[in-house]
Scaffold this active site. Sequence first.
Site, short mmCIF file in Angstrom:
data_model
loop_
_atom_site.label_atom_id
_atom_site.label_comp_id
_atom_site.label_asym_id
_atom_site.label_seq_id
_atom_site.Cartn_x
_atom_site.Cartn_y
_atom_site.Cartn_z
N CYS A 2 36.78 52.00 30.40
CA CYS A 2 37.51 52.88 29.48
C CYS A 2 38.39 53.86 30.24
O CYS A 2 38.24 54.05 31.44
CB CYS A 2 36.52 53.67 28.63
SG CYS A 2 35.28 52.63 27.87
N ARG A 27 43.62 49.49 32.52
CA ARG A 27 42.16 49.37 32.65
C ARG A 27 41.58 48.43 31.60
O ARG A 27 40.41 48.07 31.66
CB ARG A 27 41.51 50.74 32.54
CG ARG A 27 41.98 51.73 33.60
CD ARG A 27 41.65 53.16 33.23
NE ARG A 27 40.24 53.44 33.34
CZ ARG A 27 39.65 53.92 34.45
NH1 ARG A 27 40.37 54.14 35.52
NH2 ARG A 27 38.37 54.16 34.48
N TRP A 74 36.98 50.21 26.15
CA TRP A 74 36.74 48.80 26.50
C TRP A 74 35.31 48.55 26.05
O TRP A 74 34.36 49.05 26.63
CB TRP A 74 36.89 48.64 28.01
CG TRP A 74 36.91 47.24 28.51
CD1 TRP A 74 37.78 46.25 28.16
CD2 TRP A 74 36.01 46.66 29.45
NE1 TRP A 74 37.49 45.10 28.84
CE2 TRP A 74 36.42 45.31 29.63
CE3 TRP A 74 34.93 47.13 30.18
CZ2 TRP A 74 35.76 44.44 30.50
CZ3 TRP A 74 34.28 46.26 31.05
CH2 TRP A 74 34.70 44.94 31.19
N ASN A 98 33.01 57.06 29.32
CA ASN A 98 33.25 55.78 29.99
C ASN A 98 31.94 55.39 30.67
O ASN A 98 31.36 56.18 31.40
CB ASN A 98 34.37 55.92 31.04
CG ASN A 98 34.55 54.62 31.84
OD1 ASN A 98 34.22 53.54 31.34
ND2 ASN A 98 35.04 54.73 33.05
N GLY A 99 31.47 54.16 30.41
CA GLY A 99 30.24 53.71 31.08
C GLY A 99 29.21 53.25 30.05
O GLY A 99 29.55 52.89 28.94
N GLU A 500 40.30 32.02 46.35
CA GLU A 500 41.10 33.09 45.74
C GLU A 500 42.19 32.53 44.84
O GLU A 500 42.44 33.04 43.74
CB GLU A 500 41.69 33.98 46.84
CG GLU A 500 42.76 34.95 46.40
CD GLU A 500 42.30 35.96 45.36
OE1 GLU A 500 41.09 36.04 45.08
OE2 GLU A 500 43.17 36.67 44.81
N LYS A 504 42.59 33.37 40.82
CA LYS A 504 43.84 33.88 40.21
C LYS A 504 44.19 33.08 38.97
O LYS A 504 44.56 33.62 37.92
CB LYS A 504 44.96 33.83 41.24
CG LYS A 504 44.88 34.96 42.27
CD LYS A 504 45.31 36.28 41.66
CE LYS A 504 44.72 37.51 42.26
NZ LYS A 504 43.30 37.65 42.29
N GLU A 507 41.61 33.79 36.11
CA GLU A 507 41.64 35.11 35.47
C GLU A 507 42.97 35.41 34.79
O GLU A 507 43.04 36.29 33.94
CB GLU A 507 41.28 36.21 36.46
CG GLU A 507 42.26 36.40 37.59
CD GLU A 507 41.85 37.58 38.49
OE1 GLU A 507 41.25 38.54 38.00
OE2 GLU A 507 42.16 37.52 39.69
N HIS A 523 31.13 15.29 48.78
CA HIS A 523 29.81 15.69 48.26
C HIS A 523 29.88 16.01 46.78
O HIS A 523 29.03 16.72 46.26
CB HIS A 523 29.30 16.89 49.06
CG HIS A 523 29.23 16.62 50.52
ND1 HIS A 523 28.26 15.82 51.10
CD2 HIS A 523 30.07 16.97 51.53
CE1 HIS A 523 28.48 15.72 52.40
NE2 HIS A 523 29.56 16.40 52.70
N LYS A 622 40.07 46.38 35.48
CA LYS A 622 40.55 46.54 36.85
C LYS A 622 39.43 46.90 37.80
O LYS A 622 39.40 46.47 38.94
CB LYS A 622 41.63 47.63 36.91
CG LYS A 622 42.25 47.82 38.30
CD LYS A 622 42.88 46.54 38.82
CE LYS A 622 43.37 46.66 40.24
NZ LYS A 622 43.75 45.34 40.81
C1 AGP Z 1 40.54 40.21 41.38
O1 AGP Z 1 41.80 39.71 40.95
C2 AGP Z 1 39.67 40.66 40.22
N1 AGP Z 1 40.34 41.66 39.48
C3 AGP Z 1 38.26 41.02 40.65
O2 AGP Z 1 37.67 39.86 41.19
C4 AGP Z 1 38.13 42.15 41.68
O3 AGP Z 1 38.56 41.69 42.94
C5 AGP Z 1 36.65 42.53 41.78
O4 AGP Z 1 36.25 43.04 40.54
C6 AGP Z 1 36.36 43.57 42.89
O5 AGP Z 1 37.06 44.75 42.62
P1 AGP Z 1 37.13 45.87 43.79
O6 AGP Z 1 37.90 45.26 44.93
O7 AGP Z 1 37.84 47.03 43.16
O8 AGP Z 1 35.72 46.19 44.19
#
Ligand code: AGP
Length: 627
Positions: A2, A27, A74, A98-99, A500, A504, A507, A523, A622
């Site tokens: 949030c 966020r 959120w 938030n939390g 990675e 990408k 997500e 395998h 984020k």
């Molecule tokens: C990456 O594109 C994602 N948003 C997610 O995997 C992110 O890398 C992960 O949540 C770790 O975040 P941080 O680097 O702020 O700890």
Amino acid sequence: MCGIVGYLGPMNPKDVIVAGLKKLEYRGYDSAGVAILHQGKTKRVRAEGKLKALEEKLQAEPFDGHLGIGHTRWATHGGPSERNAHPHQVRGISLVHNGIIENYADIREALLARGAEISSDTDSELVAHLLAEEVEKTGSLLKSVQNILDRIHGAFSIVAMWDQDPETMVAFKDGPPLVVGLGDNQTFVVSDVQACLQYTKKFIYLDDREVVHVHKNKVQVYSAKGEPLTKKVVEVDWSEEAVEKQGHAHFMLKEIYEQPRSVAAAMEPHLDIDKFKVRLKRVGFNQPLERLEGLDIEADWQNTQKVLKGVERIFMIACGTSNYAAMVGKYLLEKIAKVPVETDIASEFRYRDPVLPPNTLVMTISQSGETADTLAAIRLAKEKGALTLSLCNVRGSSIDREAHGHLYMNSGPEIGVASTKAFTSTLTVLNCFAAAFGQIKGTISPGEEKTYVQALLATPSQLEGVLAYDKYFSETAEVLKTYKGFLYMGRGVSFPIAMEGALKLKELAYLHAEGYAAGEMKHGPLALIDERMAIIMLVPEDGLYEKSMSNLEEARARGGKIIALGTGEDEKLRRVSAEYLPLPKALWTVNPILSVVPLQLMAYHLADNLGYDVDQPRNLAKSVTVE
Ligand code: AGP
């Protein structure tokens, strides 16, 4: 996660709060609201959906007060709806949160037994009930907060106001970040400095279980026990325009294009360019964070060398994209500094009771510096007596403040939920760290060190060239999106880049993608391959080229559409690929920085072509500041 904006000052709170919430949209959220003082009462306006819906409701609303709080939600406890949106209001108390409150069920049961009328499904509202009960006894918002602090457990950042005290805002936190912005004759309490950067660059970062009391122009922070504390005022040097999109369609694309500059900014503090030497600067092992800036660089480098010389093993702990960076770090450190490295995802590390032998360094990687699992991991490492080193992008973040040593990605604010420039900055700093470690351990010669430094120095301009794939993927996305699945494969340092690249795509474009070690094909994954599968093969000219080529042939023989990334004009590779993407010739140590960029652009353009929200992908935040 949030977004919170609290304001006390002479400006119109509605304008300040809505503008601040807009800066926090990245966020991720599903509803929003404000509570602002008006004619001695707190008027609350909330709306489901994006901020536009809230602004429409606020248009005609007059406010004569100068105190208000706002929130983008959120959803965690209770689905996205207006009734669950914050601020929550109970009698004269309004608050935003938030939390998560982990003991919310017990609190709810006790409140209901006392006849409380609970109007939402959220845990946050329960805190407003507790405060309303207390303030009717104490007549003081600050005292009421201090009285309930020990009764709520979990991860929370809360800002509260009471309509009987129009000159006071009280905030408290345990987990998710909360920062106090100190303006001229006005005060802000926000989740992220960006929400009020246009008004001030001076901030106080609240630590866990601290309470801040804002009354008129006075700001006082208290410990959980109620002792007044003296807190350091941090000057944030992010300019306002740095946070804007600078003409790009999305923050993510802006951040992809920033990478030549951000990679340069990542290496700059650590390179003695005229001598081609690496000298880690301002790591400050065991120095208080605020002393970092004033540290004598030479003395700090001497201390850093002494501390690292004693390190015999490294654990690298992170989540998501940062974990894939850690995996690249393993190859760099083991090959260059000959030090054993173990990588682990933080959510596993924190619960598996890891064995940390003496002389272990635990290095966390976190762009936000607030990821709950990574924060828990560094705390566990310290409990077990390990030396800790944080590599993050946000100075003063929770993880940064808890570590013994500090390194920074220096990539500036990363707004897109999908991490891009922070990832390549991390790889850059890990290159510097590995070379410095090798120098300290005596495992590399000055000549080798110079080679590593020269490879790094060439990277920013090489990245400029790689960005040309922006146009390529904007044109090929239409075809690419027809594939049933995407298999990313690589060997050595290209294996984490395959992981990675797949993340990408998952997500951003919500397409099925998997990253795999190319040597693992036989395998299992080979069974996946047919002409409807796109196979993204990373085949740079490095010691594993021939092995990777045979993996490519295996996939090709089964009809997979090969999209190969290779080095320079590789005719052999071009011949066996449906699409061949040449990359600049570079040392294996920096190939990951170059090869990830086309994969970022591929995911970006597929998501954009599919009409998805590139900067705020569904279900994601984020920074994952709760478990
Ligand atoms: C990456 O594109 C994602 N948003 C997610 O995997 C992110 O890398 C992960 O949540 C770790 O975040 P941080 O680097 O702020 O700890």
